[in-house]
Scaffold this motif. Structure first.
Motif, PDB file in Angstrom:
ATOM      1  N   UNK A 183      -5.724  37.346  -4.065  1.00  0.00           N
ATOM      2  CA  UNK A 183      -4.699  37.192  -3.034  1.00  0.00           C
ATOM      3  C   UNK A 183      -4.264  35.732  -2.948  1.00  0.00           C
ATOM      4  N   UNK A 184      -5.252  34.838  -2.932  1.00  0.00           N
ATOM      5  CA  UNK A 184      -4.922  33.411  -2.842  1.00  0.00           C
ATOM      6  C   UNK A 184      -4.050  32.984  -4.031  1.00  0.00           C
ATOM      7  N   UNK A 185      -4.353  33.529  -5.200  1.00  0.00           N
ATOM      8  CA  UNK A 185      -3.547  33.216  -6.389  1.00  0.00           C
ATOM      9  C   UNK A 185      -2.106  33.672  -6.223  1.00  0.00           C
ATOM     10  N   UNK A 186      -1.937  34.889  -5.712  1.00  0.00           N
ATOM     11  CA  UNK A 186      -0.593  35.430  -5.476  1.00  0.00           C
ATOM     12  C   UNK A 186       0.167  34.561  -4.476  1.00  0.00           C
ATOM     13  N   UNK A 187      -0.540  34.152  -3.425  1.00  0.00           N
ATOM     14  CA  UNK A 187       0.136  33.361  -2.388  1.00  0.00           C
ATOM     15  C   UNK A 187       0.546  31.992  -2.944  1.00  0.00           C
ATOM     16  N   UNK A 188      -0.293  31.441  -3.818  1.00  0.00           N
ATOM     17  CA  UNK A 188       0.084  30.188  -4.474  1.00  0.00           C
ATOM     18  C   UNK A 188       1.350  30.372  -5.301  1.00  0.00           C
ATOM     19  N   UNK A 189       1.378  31.473  -6.050  1.00  0.00           N
ATOM     20  CA  UNK A 189       2.577  31.760  -6.849  1.00  0.00           C
ATOM     21  C   UNK A 189       3.806  31.869  -5.948  1.00  0.00           C
ATOM     22  N   UNK A 190       3.624  32.551  -4.813  1.00  0.00           N
ATOM     23  CA  UNK A 190       4.749  32.723  -3.887  1.00  0.00           C
ATOM     24  C   UNK A 190       5.238  31.381  -3.353  1.00  0.00           C
ATOM     25  N   UNK A 191       4.294  30.507  -3.065  1.00  0.00           N
ATOM     26  CA  UNK A 191       4.684  29.180  -2.574  1.00  0.00           C
ATOM     27  C   UNK A 191       5.474  28.399  -3.619  1.00  0.00           C
ATOM     28  N   UNK A 192       5.312  28.790  -4.878  1.00  0.00           N
ATOM     29  CA  UNK A 192       6.084  28.136  -5.941  1.00  0.00           C
ATOM     30  C   UNK A 192       7.491  28.697  -6.089  1.00  0.00           C
ATOM     31  N   UNK A 193       7.758  29.800  -5.400  1.00  0.00           N
ATOM     32  CA  UNK A 193       9.053  30.493  -5.542  1.00  0.00           C
ATOM     33  C   UNK A 193      10.266  29.616  -5.217  1.00  0.00           C
ATOM     34  N   UNK A 194      10.272  28.903  -4.083  1.00  0.00           N
ATOM     35  CA  UNK A 194      11.455  28.086  -3.775  1.00  0.00           C
ATOM     36  C   UNK A 194      11.761  27.095  -4.896  1.00  0.00           C
ATOM     37  N   UNK A 195      10.736  26.506  -5.499  1.00  0.00           N
ATOM     38  CA  UNK A 195      10.944  25.583  -6.613  1.00  0.00           C
ATOM     39  C   UNK A 195      11.572  26.299  -7.808  1.00  0.00           C
ATOM     40  N   UNK A 196      11.091  27.507  -8.094  1.00  0.00           N
ATOM     41  CA  UNK A 196      11.660  28.280  -9.205  1.00  0.00           C
ATOM     42  C   UNK A 196      13.118  28.645  -8.925  1.00  0.00           C
ATOM     43  N   UNK A 197      13.399  28.933  -7.655  1.00  0.00           N
ATOM     44  CA  UNK A 197      14.786  29.237  -7.267  1.00  0.00           C
ATOM     45  C   UNK A 197      15.685  28.042  -7.541  1.00  0.00           C
ATOM     46  N   UNK A 198      15.213  26.866  -7.194  1.00  0.00           N
ATOM     47  CA  UNK A 198      16.013  25.671  -7.452  1.00  0.00           C
ATOM     48  C   UNK A 198      16.260  25.503  -8.941  1.00  0.00           C
ATOM     49  N   UNK A 199      15.213  25.743  -9.739  1.00  0.00           N
ATOM     50  CA  UNK A 199      15.379  25.630 -11.188  1.00  0.00           C
ATOM     51  C   UNK A 199      16.378  26.675 -11.685  1.00  0.00           C
ATOM     52  N   UNK A 200      16.307  27.881 -11.131  1.00  0.00           N
ATOM     53  CA  UNK A 200      17.217  28.951 -11.558  1.00  0.00           C
ATOM     54  C   UNK A 200      18.657  28.644 -11.133  1.00  0.00           C
ATOM     55  N   UNK A 201      18.818  28.004  -9.985  1.00  0.00           N
ATOM     56  CA  UNK A 201      20.177  27.643  -9.527  1.00  0.00           C
ATOM     57  C   UNK A 201      20.845  26.683 -10.520  1.00  0.00           C
TER      58      UNK A 201
END
Ligand code: F6R
Length: 362
Positions: A183-201
């Motif tokens: 679960x902690x691993x998944x939540x870490x990945x989720x916290x990385x989502x906004x950064x990935x969104x910026x890269x995708x933009x």
């Protein structure tokens, strides 16, 4: 206020990293998920039924994969206008979940009222906490997307996915299907989502180029498998809503059961396929399309582009993302393709013809 953007839709697409961060701040403690679902015993749920319309329905279809795979929970998903008149049996042990940006969609509200005295619990995932759907639920989970003005839903969709994923993860943990570390691993990945969104933009330019060509087509097909299938549906809905181009989506495996008859060189086929466990399957469907002259626009990651991007018409390369989280990130190219195709066609992006932001009549 469009905040310097030409359209609310562009602003709302660009806002996604920020609103996702806010939502994660609201719902995550260090390694636990702070969704207000007190009193909900995930071990006593036999079945989840999810009901919504339009884009919110596609968020439900995505979440079905998560609830089944991560939490081992049987899920049924339905369109509100079908569900309400079919009056399906709701056995005890059923939790009913309604997803609605506005919280006022007439069919979704009617479906909720149908479940009122039948379901064990009524949960809603809404953007407007004061809405009818939120008020009439036992548990209302706000998505924290902020006001969405553009008629085509964008940031609300990703924020719906985010809350549904958090709920699925919470269920998976409570049902003993996911340990603390996972679960902690998944939540870490989720916290990385906004950064990935910026890269995708940053892929906006490439996506705009692909959209220019797609805008010349009369018909467009979207294909995806597994978690990418609901995303393909969402991509097709966005495109038809704002560019008025006829677009349809199919699960890749359905191609040879009919829609492949439509393929010729005038039909762009948008294939949504990160390099995940189903990639090879989707690629073989893609090759069937190319063998018939279809022009493929492949949305994938670096590994996928390396493996299968050789002869395709257009490649949109996305940042690397875990298989579970991919639907959140792949919403972005679907939105941007539709946006730029609409710009190329000169349509009214924020107020497409015949559509209303909130559908309060059936
Ligand atoms: C698509 C879109 C609609 C809505 C649908 C449900 O871009 O905006 O398909 O998703 O009308 O609306 P809500 O979520 O307000 O119930």
């Amino acid at each position: 206020d469009k905040g310097g953007y030409k359209h609310f839709m562009a602003k709302e697409i660009a806002e996604q990293p920020g609103v996702l961060s806010n939502a994660l701040r609201a719902y995550l403690n260090r390694d636990t998920i702070a969704l207000p679902v007190e009193g909900l015993d995930f071990n006593k749920i036999d079945r989840l039924v999810m009901v919504a319309c339009g884009t919110a329905f596609y968020a439900c279809l995505t979440a079905k994969y998560w609830f089944e795979k991560l939490a081992g929970l049987p899920v049924e998903v339905d369109i509100a206008s079908e569900f309400r008149y079919r009056e399906p049996p709701i056995p005890s042990g059923t939790v009913a979940l309604f997803v609605s940006q506005s919280g006022e969609t007439a069919d979704t509200l009617a479906a909720l009222r149908y479940c009122r005295d039948k379901a064990d619990r009524i949960i809603s995932v809404v953007n407007v906490p004061e809405s009818s759907i939120a008020r009439e639920s036992d548990i209302a989970l706000p998505i924290h997307a902020g006001v969405e003005v553009g008629v085509a839903s964008t940031k609300a969709f990703t924020c719906q996915l985010n809350v549904l994923l958090l709920l699925a993860l919470k269920a998976a943990h409570a049902r003993g299907r996911m340990d603390d570390a996972a679960l902690a691993g998944m939540l870490d990945d989720l916290r990385g989502m906004p950064g990935l969104f910026n890269a995708a933009l940053d892929r906006d330019g490439v996506i705009a180029q692909a959209a220019q060509k797609i805008a010349e087509a009369r018909d467009v097909l979207f294909l995806g498998r597994g978690l990418m299938y609901p995303l393909a549906l969402e991509g097709a809905l966005k495109l038809k809503e704002i560019s008025y181009i006829h677009a349809e989506a199919y699960a890749s495996g359905e191609l040879k059961h009919g829609p492949i008859a439509l393929i010729d060189k005038s039909v762009p086929v948008i294939v949504m396929a990160p390099r995940d466990s189903l990639f090879e399957k989707t690629v073989s469907n893609m090759q069937e399309v190319m063998a018939r002259g279809g022009k493929v626009c492949l949305i994938t990651d670096a590994a996928g582009a390396q493996e299968a991007g050789g002869d395709v018409w257009q490649v949109i390369r996305m940042p690397e993302v875990s298989e579970t989280l991919a639907p959140l990130l792949y919403a972005l190219p679907a939105q941007l393709l539709a946006y730029h195709a609409a710009i190329a066609k000169g349509t009214d992006v924020d107020q497409p013809r015949n559509l209303a932001k909130s559908v309060t009549v059936e």
